[in-house]
Structure formats: structure tokens, C-alpha cells
Design an enzyme around this catalytic site. Structure first.
Site, PDB file in Angstrom:
ATOM      1  N   THR A  16     -24.748  28.922 -48.187  1.00  0.00           N
ATOM      2  CA  THR A  16     -25.631  27.773 -48.321  1.00  0.00           C
ATOM      3  C   THR A  16     -25.483  27.105 -49.688  1.00  0.00           C
ATOM      4  O   THR A  16     -25.106  27.761 -50.669  1.00  0.00           O
ATOM      5  CB  THR A  16     -27.089  28.248 -48.139  1.00  0.00           C
ATOM      6  OG1 THR A  16     -27.972  27.215 -48.517  1.00  0.00           O
ATOM      7  CG2 THR A  16     -27.409  29.459 -49.000  1.00  0.00           C
ATOM      8  N   ASP A  17     -25.870  25.835 -49.763  1.00  0.00           N
ATOM      9  CA  ASP A  17     -25.873  25.159 -51.069  1.00  0.00           C
ATOM     10  C   ASP A  17     -27.012  25.655 -51.961  1.00  0.00           C
ATOM     11  O   ASP A  17     -27.022  25.401 -53.169  1.00  0.00           O
ATOM     12  CB  ASP A  17     -25.945  23.637 -50.895  1.00  0.00           C
ATOM     13  CG  ASP A  17     -27.173  23.149 -50.143  1.00  0.00           C
ATOM     14  OD1 ASP A  17     -27.990  23.982 -49.691  1.00  0.00           O
ATOM     15  OD2 ASP A  17     -27.324  21.913 -49.997  1.00  0.00           O
ATOM     16  N   GLU A  18     -27.987  26.382 -51.369  1.00  0.00           N
ATOM     17  CA  GLU A  18     -29.153  26.812 -52.160  1.00  0.00           C
ATOM     18  C   GLU A  18     -28.776  27.806 -53.254  1.00  0.00           C
ATOM     19  O   GLU A  18     -29.540  28.001 -54.196  1.00  0.00           O
ATOM     20  CB  GLU A  18     -30.226  27.415 -51.252  1.00  0.00           C
ATOM     21  CG  GLU A  18     -30.743  26.424 -50.249  1.00  0.00           C
ATOM     22  CD  GLU A  18     -32.098  26.779 -49.649  1.00  0.00           C
ATOM     23  OE1 GLU A  18     -32.780  27.668 -50.169  1.00  0.00           O
ATOM     24  OE2 GLU A  18     -32.460  26.130 -48.658  1.00  0.00           O
ATOM     25  N   LYS A  58     -28.530  35.325 -50.493  1.00  0.00           N
ATOM     26  CA  LYS A  58     -27.272  34.700 -50.067  1.00  0.00           C
ATOM     27  C   LYS A  58     -26.267  34.707 -51.220  1.00  0.00           C
ATOM     28  O   LYS A  58     -25.074  34.933 -51.018  1.00  0.00           O
ATOM     29  CB  LYS A  58     -27.511  33.263 -49.582  1.00  0.00           C
ATOM     30  CG  LYS A  58     -28.268  33.140 -48.274  1.00  0.00           C
ATOM     31  CD  LYS A  58     -27.557  33.727 -47.062  1.00  0.00           C
ATOM     32  CE  LYS A  58     -26.342  32.932 -46.634  1.00  0.00           C
ATOM     33  NZ  LYS A  58     -25.783  33.452 -45.347  1.00  0.00           N
ATOM     34  N   TYR A  70     -34.567  34.084 -50.616  1.00  0.00           N
ATOM     35  CA  TYR A  70     -33.513  33.762 -49.650  1.00  0.00           C
ATOM     36  C   TYR A  70     -32.211  33.425 -50.369  1.00  0.00           C
ATOM     37  O   TYR A  70     -31.161  34.014 -50.101  1.00  0.00           O
ATOM     38  CB  TYR A  70     -33.935  32.590 -48.755  1.00  0.00           C
ATOM     39  CG  TYR A  70     -32.775  31.946 -48.014  1.00  0.00           C
ATOM     40  CD1 TYR A  70     -32.110  32.613 -46.993  1.00  0.00           C
ATOM     41  CD2 TYR A  70     -32.329  30.660 -48.362  1.00  0.00           C
ATOM     42  CE1 TYR A  70     -31.034  32.027 -46.328  1.00  0.00           C
ATOM     43  CE2 TYR A  70     -31.267  30.065 -47.705  1.00  0.00           C
ATOM     44  CZ  TYR A  70     -30.612  30.751 -46.687  1.00  0.00           C
ATOM     45  OH  TYR A  70     -29.539  30.167 -46.038  1.00  0.00           O
TER      46      TYR A  70
HETATM   47  P1  NAD Z   1     -30.971  31.291 -37.730  1.00  0.00           P
HETATM   48  O1  NAD Z   1     -32.131  31.954 -38.390  1.00  0.00           O
HETATM   49  O2  NAD Z   1     -31.207  30.216 -36.738  1.00  0.00           O
HETATM   50  O3  NAD Z   1     -30.095  32.395 -36.981  1.00  0.00           O
HETATM   51  C1  NAD Z   1     -29.787  33.626 -37.566  1.00  0.00           C
HETATM   52  C2  NAD Z   1     -29.239  34.557 -36.477  1.00  0.00           C
HETATM   53  O4  NAD Z   1     -28.917  35.808 -37.099  1.00  0.00           O
HETATM   54  C3  NAD Z   1     -30.230  34.854 -35.355  1.00  0.00           C
HETATM   55  O5  NAD Z   1     -29.590  34.763 -34.108  1.00  0.00           O
HETATM   56  C4  NAD Z   1     -30.661  36.282 -35.633  1.00  0.00           C
HETATM   57  O6  NAD Z   1     -31.020  37.005 -34.461  1.00  0.00           O
HETATM   58  C5  NAD Z   1     -29.419  36.867 -36.289  1.00  0.00           C
HETATM   59  N1  NAD Z   1     -29.733  38.014 -37.155  1.00  0.00           N
HETATM   60  C6  NAD Z   1     -30.701  38.074 -38.113  1.00  0.00           C
HETATM   61  N2  NAD Z   1     -30.694  39.300 -38.675  1.00  0.00           N
HETATM   62  C7  NAD Z   1     -29.709  40.007 -38.060  1.00  0.00           C
HETATM   63  C8  NAD Z   1     -29.200  41.328 -38.213  1.00  0.00           C
HETATM   64  N3  NAD Z   1     -29.743  42.189 -39.103  1.00  0.00           N
HETATM   65  N4  NAD Z   1     -28.163  41.713 -37.446  1.00  0.00           N
HETATM   66  C9  NAD Z   1     -27.624  40.860 -36.538  1.00  0.00           C
HETATM   67  N5  NAD Z   1     -28.072  39.606 -36.338  1.00  0.00           N
HETATM   68  C10 NAD Z   1     -29.090  39.190 -37.099  1.00  0.00           C
HETATM   69  O7  NAD Z   1     -30.038  30.821 -38.908  1.00  0.00           O
HETATM   70  P2  NAD Z   1     -29.129  29.503 -39.037  1.00  0.00           P
HETATM   71  O8  NAD Z   1     -29.956  28.411 -39.565  1.00  0.00           O
HETATM   72  O9  NAD Z   1     -28.351  29.327 -37.806  1.00  0.00           O
HETATM   73  O10 NAD Z   1     -28.153  29.963 -40.215  1.00  0.00           O
HETATM   74  C11 NAD Z   1     -26.957  30.676 -39.926  1.00  0.00           C
HETATM   75  C12 NAD Z   1     -26.234  30.955 -41.224  1.00  0.00           C
HETATM   76  O11 NAD Z   1     -25.908  29.740 -41.875  1.00  0.00           O
HETATM   77  C13 NAD Z   1     -27.046  31.770 -42.216  1.00  0.00           C
HETATM   78  O12 NAD Z   1     -26.166  32.671 -42.861  1.00  0.00           O
HETATM   79  C14 NAD Z   1     -27.575  30.735 -43.196  1.00  0.00           C
HETATM   80  O13 NAD Z   1     -27.762  31.307 -44.472  1.00  0.00           O
HETATM   81  C15 NAD Z   1     -26.434  29.737 -43.204  1.00  0.00           C
HETATM   82  N6  NAD Z   1     -26.805  28.338 -43.509  1.00  0.00           N
HETATM   83  C16 NAD Z   1     -27.826  27.730 -42.814  1.00  0.00           C
HETATM   84  C17 NAD Z   1     -28.108  26.390 -43.080  1.00  0.00           C
HETATM   85  C18 NAD Z   1     -29.193  25.657 -42.336  1.00  0.00           C
HETATM   86  O14 NAD Z   1     -29.515  24.523 -42.681  1.00  0.00           O
HETATM   87  N7  NAD Z   1     -29.804  26.233 -41.305  1.00  0.00           N
HETATM   88  C19 NAD Z   1     -27.369  25.697 -44.043  1.00  0.00           C
HETATM   89  C20 NAD Z   1     -26.339  26.358 -44.722  1.00  0.00           C
HETATM   90  C21 NAD Z   1     -26.065  27.677 -44.438  1.00  0.00           C
HETATM   91  O1  DAU Z   2     -29.779  23.822 -47.918  1.00  0.00           O
HETATM   92  C1  DAU Z   2     -29.421  24.715 -46.904  1.00  0.00           C
HETATM   93  C2  DAU Z   2     -30.636  25.481 -46.437  1.00  0.00           C
HETATM   94  O2  DAU Z   2     -31.446  24.570 -45.696  1.00  0.00           O
HETATM   95  C3  DAU Z   2     -30.294  26.701 -45.605  1.00  0.00           C
HETATM   96  O3  DAU Z   2     -29.585  27.623 -46.380  1.00  0.00           O
HETATM   97  C4  DAU Z   2     -31.565  27.366 -45.060  1.00  0.00           C
HETATM   98  O4  DAU Z   2     -31.227  28.438 -44.205  1.00  0.00           O
HETATM   99  C5  DAU Z   2     -32.357  26.325 -44.296  1.00  0.00           C
HETATM  100  O5  DAU Z   2     -33.572  26.897 -43.851  1.00  0.00           O
HETATM  101  C6  DAU Z   2     -32.628  25.096 -45.159  1.00  0.00           C
HETATM  102  O6  DAU Z   2     -33.552  25.410 -46.216  1.00  0.00           O
HETATM  103  P1  DAU Z   2     -34.767  24.429 -46.621  1.00  0.00           P
HETATM  104  O7  DAU Z   2     -35.807  25.233 -47.280  1.00  0.00           O
HETATM  105  O8  DAU Z   2     -34.253  23.234 -47.343  1.00  0.00           O
HETATM  106  O9  DAU Z   2     -35.217  23.945 -45.141  1.00  0.00           O
HETATM  107  P2  DAU Z   2     -36.659  23.687 -44.501  1.00  0.00           P
HETATM  108  O10 DAU Z   2     -36.430  23.038 -43.190  1.00  0.00           O
HETATM  109  O11 DAU Z   2     -37.506  24.919 -44.546  1.00  0.00           O
HETATM  110  O12 DAU Z   2     -37.314  22.637 -45.487  1.00  0.00           O
HETATM  111  C7  DAU Z   2     -36.721  21.365 -45.718  1.00  0.00           C
HETATM  112  C8  DAU Z   2     -37.570  20.646 -46.751  1.00  0.00           C
HETATM  113  O13 DAU Z   2     -38.835  20.325 -46.163  1.00  0.00           O
HETATM  114  C9  DAU Z   2     -37.902  21.479 -47.974  1.00  0.00           C
HETATM  115  O14 DAU Z   2     -37.936  20.646 -49.119  1.00  0.00           O
HETATM  116  C10 DAU Z   2     -39.299  22.034 -47.691  1.00  0.00           C
HETATM  117  C11 DAU Z   2     -39.920  20.931 -46.865  1.00  0.00           C
HETATM  118  N1  DAU Z   2     -40.902  21.390 -45.854  1.00  0.00           N
HETATM  119  C12 DAU Z   2     -40.503  22.361 -44.964  1.00  0.00           C
HETATM  120  C13 DAU Z   2     -41.383  22.811 -43.997  1.00  0.00           C
HETATM  121  C14 DAU Z   2     -40.948  23.896 -43.037  1.00  0.00           C
HETATM  122  C15 DAU Z   2     -42.154  20.808 -45.769  1.00  0.00           C
HETATM  123  O15 DAU Z   2     -42.498  19.915 -46.558  1.00  0.00           O
HETATM  124  N2  DAU Z   2     -43.017  21.263 -44.805  1.00  0.00           N
HETATM  125  C16 DAU Z   2     -42.682  22.240 -43.917  1.00  0.00           C
HETATM  126  O16 DAU Z   2     -43.533  22.621 -43.067  1.00  0.00           O
END
Ligand code: NAD
Ligand code: DAU
Length: 376
Positions: free
Chosen positions: A136-138, A188, A184
Site C-alpha cells: 500500500t501507499d500508506e 504492511k 495497519y
Molecule cells: P480485504 O480485506 O478486502 O481482503 C483481505 C482478504 O484476506 C480476505 O479475503 C480475507 O479473508 C483474507 N485474509 C485475512 N487474513 C487472512 C489470513 N490470516 N490467512 C488467509 N487469508 C486471510 O482486503 P483488500 O482491500 O482486498 O486488500 C488486499 C491487499 O491489498 C492487502 O494486502 C492490502 O494491504 C492491499 N492494498 C489494499 C488497498 C485498498 O485500497 N483496499 C490499496 C493498496 C493495497
Molecule cells: O491507500 C491505500 C489504503 O486505502 C489501503 O492500504 C487500505 O487497505 C484501504 O483500507 C485504504 O485505507 P484508507 O484508510 O484510506 O481507506 P478508508 O476507506 O477507510 O478511508 C478513506 C478516507 O475516508 C480516509 O481519509 C478516512 C475517511 N473515512 C473513512 C471511513 C470508513 C471517513 O471519513 N469516514 C468513514 O466512515
């Protein structure tokens, strides 16, 4: 590239399900093993359209189970791992950091060590192998908002990149130092370091990519976009953290999956690539776009639901701004997003409105308890 045996971890989750679908459809000659523990975030109905394909199989497994994963590697003769399984929600990590350390750090290390044992036991060792870690970019921390009203392009974005505007001159580059702030992102960052350490120490062919915020179908509704679409639909409050001034850089999930495909096959070993769409949005502006879109698609008067916006206490340690410089990926591998943000949001809102059964299914049970406790 011929036949390949690939494990995709976290394939029942949001991004993972799009990656599994892409690989199963595009590479009938590959064997794709979807390995997932099925936590609250994993849902096999995300993949009901491809579950009977001959090149697809699902294995329920915890990535922390070293012995089981080693056996799977041996049994399936795995030569590629695309690792997405993780605890992914920042708010949950603030309440329960241990689970994040366990899965994201120890789970990743367990996969690496099992892959090392198996691959080093083969005559060709690491030849033709890949351990691709999705991050992730975080991990880079937060950028400053130096232009609160935004600056128009061109900035770091290539001239042809579809972009909105930037809220600062700085971007996250592949060389930006790690500076994670939430449990988180700390977990990562740690897992990214372990992956790179396995390349530097043992010669494992690894790749790490760092992507910005994804949006699209099948995202669990604890994340901003699906949560708010669902709440607007049901006329529930929209809990905007703080003033809603925080900035995220949004990418349609299928464009992330396409980047993963490209990088898995053509990315440089030990390489790092940033993935993002030069698409920064202030949360409050994005929320207004969501309200307008949902209202229009449901035939409500435009802006009818603006009064649902409810400012709630800010997320602790809330990062101000994320903005990814994805120029390297564009220049070296020719990737670019296929969808404009407007088209991506339209497609996404329509999907959630048309798939209410999916939403009802994932928001039953554990989710109810979690969400009710969020704002106590
Ligand atoms: P998600 O939470 O939707 O899915 C995560 C999946 O991992 C689920 O299917 C869950 O059952 C599985 N999982 C969790 N713990 C596990 C374990 N111990 N063993 C096996 N499986 C397990 O997550 P996502 O948003 O699809 O993110 C996927 C990946 O991409 C993550 O590594 C996250 O850090 C990364 N990522 C997400 C975003 C985003 O915006 N969502 C952005 C950049 C990177
Ligand atoms: O940048 C990549 C990341 O983006 C991934 O690595 C994470 O897995 C993914 O969850 C996401 O993280 P964020 O914290 O940015 O996503 P989220 O959707 O939780 O929140 C987006 C923005 O909105 C953040 O600034 C927090 C704000 N927010 C979020 C929720 C859930 C609110 O204001 N209210 C809310 O209820």
C-alpha cells in the site's frame, strides 16, 4: 509463458477476487489456487462466476499455518505467489493491532519461509519463480497539503494521465522513505521489509508494489465508498471523519488488477512499482460526488441527501494526503488506468445499487456488532 501454478492469497477479498477472476479468465493454461482464511472480509460469492472453472481451485487456509502452506507448495508445485491476504482496514488496526501484526507480518514471513524451503529444494531453485507482494501507499506516511484548493495539472503526472488536481507538489515515489503511522501501515511496512530481505539475503525473486486507494465492486462496506453508497441508499448518516479535508488518491480496482498481471509477468525482479491514477480527492468532495450519483440513479432530486453528511471525531493519526507518482510503471511497462474517475464511480455506484443481496449478505452478523461499536 506456458503453464504456471500460482497461489493467490486473499483471493476471496476485494482486490484479490478481481485478480483471481482476471487470471482465471485470461490464462486458461495456468492453475490458479485461491488461498484464503475467509475472515469477515473474505466472501466466496465474490467469485461465483468462475468457481467451476477447471483452472481454478479454492483452499481455505490461514497464511500463518506454515506446515499447511509448505505442503500446498509441494502438492501444487507452486511457482508463483501473488500475496494479497491481509487485515486491511485502518480503523480496525487502531482497535486491534495484534491481529494485524499476526496476519500481515507473521503471515507474510510464514509464506516467505515456506516458499524458500520448497523452492530451494528444487533442482532449478528460484529459476522461473516469483513472490509478488501487494502493498500500500500508506507505508510512505502522509504528504503535506500545500495547496488546499488544489493545483491544476501538469504536475508530476505525465501529460496523458487522466487526473483531477493535486493538493501539493510532493508525491510518493518508489524511493520515498517509509514512515508508517497506523498499526495497519506499520504492519504492511514490516511485511514489505521482510519480502525485500528475502531477496537480498536468499536471492528469492520478489516484487513489491505499493498502490493507492482502490474502489469498485465487492469492497467490504467498512471502507468509505461502499459504506457511504449503502448509507445514502438507506438514508443513514454519513460519518465523515473530522472536517473531511483528508485527501486520498483513488484507483478503480480492475485497473489495479491489470497492473498486477502486467507486473507479475514483466516486472523486474527485486523491483518496486507504485500504482495509482493521479486522482486525488478531498473526502468531503468525494462524498458529495457519491451523494449526487446515488440520488441521480435512484431518481431522487439532485443533492437531496446532502444533509446526511455528519462530521464525527477524526481517526487518530489520520494521514492528511496520499498521492502516488506512478510514472515508473507507466514508462517502463506501459500501464495506464482504463477508466476515468467519473466512469469508475458511475460503474461502482450502479453495481452496489444492483447488488443489494450481496450487501445484505456481507453486512449481516459480525459486521453489525462492529459497526454499532464504532462511534461509541
Ligand atoms: P480485504 O480485506 O478486502 O481482503 C483481505 C482478504 O484476506 C480476505 O479475503 C480475507 O479473508 C483474507 N485474509 C485475512 N487474513 C487472512 C489470513 N490470516 N490467512 C488467509 N487469508 C486471510 O482486503 P483488500 O482491500 O482486498 O486488500 C488486499 C491487499 O491489498 C492487502 O494486502 C492490502 O494491504 C492491499 N492494498 C489494499 C488497498 C485498498 O485500497 N483496499 C490499496 C493498496 C493495497
Ligand atoms: O491507500 C491505500 C489504503 O486505502 C489501503 O492500504 C487500505 O487497505 C484501504 O483500507 C485504504 O485505507 P484508507 O484508510 O484510506 O481507506 P478508508 O476507506 O477507510 O478511508 C478513506 C478516507 O475516508 C480516509 O481519509 C478516512 C475517511 N473515512 C473513512 C471511513 C470508513 C471517513 O471519513 N469516514 C468513514 O466512515
Amino acid at each position: 509463458m506456458g503453464k504456471r501454478n500460482i497461489v493467490i492469497t486473499g483471493g476471496a477479498g476485494f482486490i484479490g477476487s478481481h485478480v483471481v477472476r482476471l487470471f482465471v479468465n485470461k490464462y486458461p493454461e495456468y492453475r490458479i489456487v485461491n488461498l484464503d482464511k475467509l475472515t469477515y472480509a473474505g466472501n466466496l460469492s465474490n467469485l461465483s462466476d468462475i468457481e467451476n472453472r477447471p483452472n481454478y481451485t479454492f483452499v481455505k487456509m490461514d497464511i500463518c499455518d506454515f506446515d499447511a502452506f509448505l505442503q500446498l507448495m509441494q502438492r501444487e508445485k507452486v511457482d508463483g505467489i501473488i500475496h494479497l491476504a491481509a487485515e486491511s482496514h485502518v480503523d480496525r488496526s487502531i482497535k486491534d493491532p495484534f491481529t494485524f501484526a499476526r496476519t500481515n507480518v507473521m503471515g507474510t514471513l510464514s509464506l516467505l519461509q515456506a516458499a524458500k524451503l520448497y523452492w530451494e529444494s528444487l533442482p532449478g531453485k528460484y529459476k522461473g519463480k516469483r513472490f509478488y507482494h501487494i502493498s500500500t501507499d500508506e507505508v510512505y506516511g502522509a504528504l503535506e497539503v500545500t495547496h488546499p484548493d488544489g493545483i491544476e495539472p501538469p504536475f508530476a503526472a505525465p501529460a496523458n494521465a487522466p487526473h483531477h488536481k493535486a493538493y501539493g507538489e510532493d508525491f510518493f515515489h518508489e524511493t520515498t522513505n517509509y514512515n508508517p503511522h497506523s498499526p495497519y501501515s506499520a504492519s504492511k511496512a514490516s511485511s514489505d521489509h521482510f519480502v525485500r530481505a528475502f531477496h537480498d539475503t536468499y536471492g528469492m525473486p520478489t516484487i513489491v508494489t505499493n498502490c493507492s486507494n482502490n474502489y469498485g465492486p465487492y469492497q467490504f462496506p467498512e471502507k468509505l465508498i461502499p459504506l457511504f453508497i449503502n448509507n445514502i441508499r438507506h438514508r443513514q448518516p454519513l460519518p465523515v471523519y473530522g472536517k473531511g479535508e483528508n485527501i486520498r488518491d483513488w484507483l478503480f480496482v480492475e485497473d489495479h488488477a491489470r497492473a498486477i498481471d502486467l507486473i507479475f509477468h514483466r516486472g523486474a525482479i527485486a523491483g518496486t512499482y507504485n500504482i495509482g491514477g493521479f486522482n486525488e480527492w478531498k473526502n468531503i468532495d468525494l462524498v458529495k460526488v457519491l451523494i449526487r450519483t446515488v440520488d441521480r440513479l435512484l431518481g431522487r432530486p439532485e443533492g437531496a441527501d446532502l444533509d446526511l453528511i455528519t462530521h464525527v471525531p477524526d481517526r487518530p493519526g489520520h494521514d492528511a494526503r496520499y498521492a502516488i507518482d506512478s510514472s515508473k510503471l507507466r514508462k517502463e511497462l506501459g500501464w495506464e488506468p482504463s477508466l476515468s474517475f467519473e466512469d469508475g464511480i458511475e460503474k461502482t455506484v450502479r453495481w452496489y445499487l444492483e447488488n443489494e443481496a450481496w450487501m445484505d449478505n456481507v453486512t449481516s452478523g459480525d459486521y453489525q456488532a462492529y459497526y454499532k461499536n464504532m462511534y461509541r
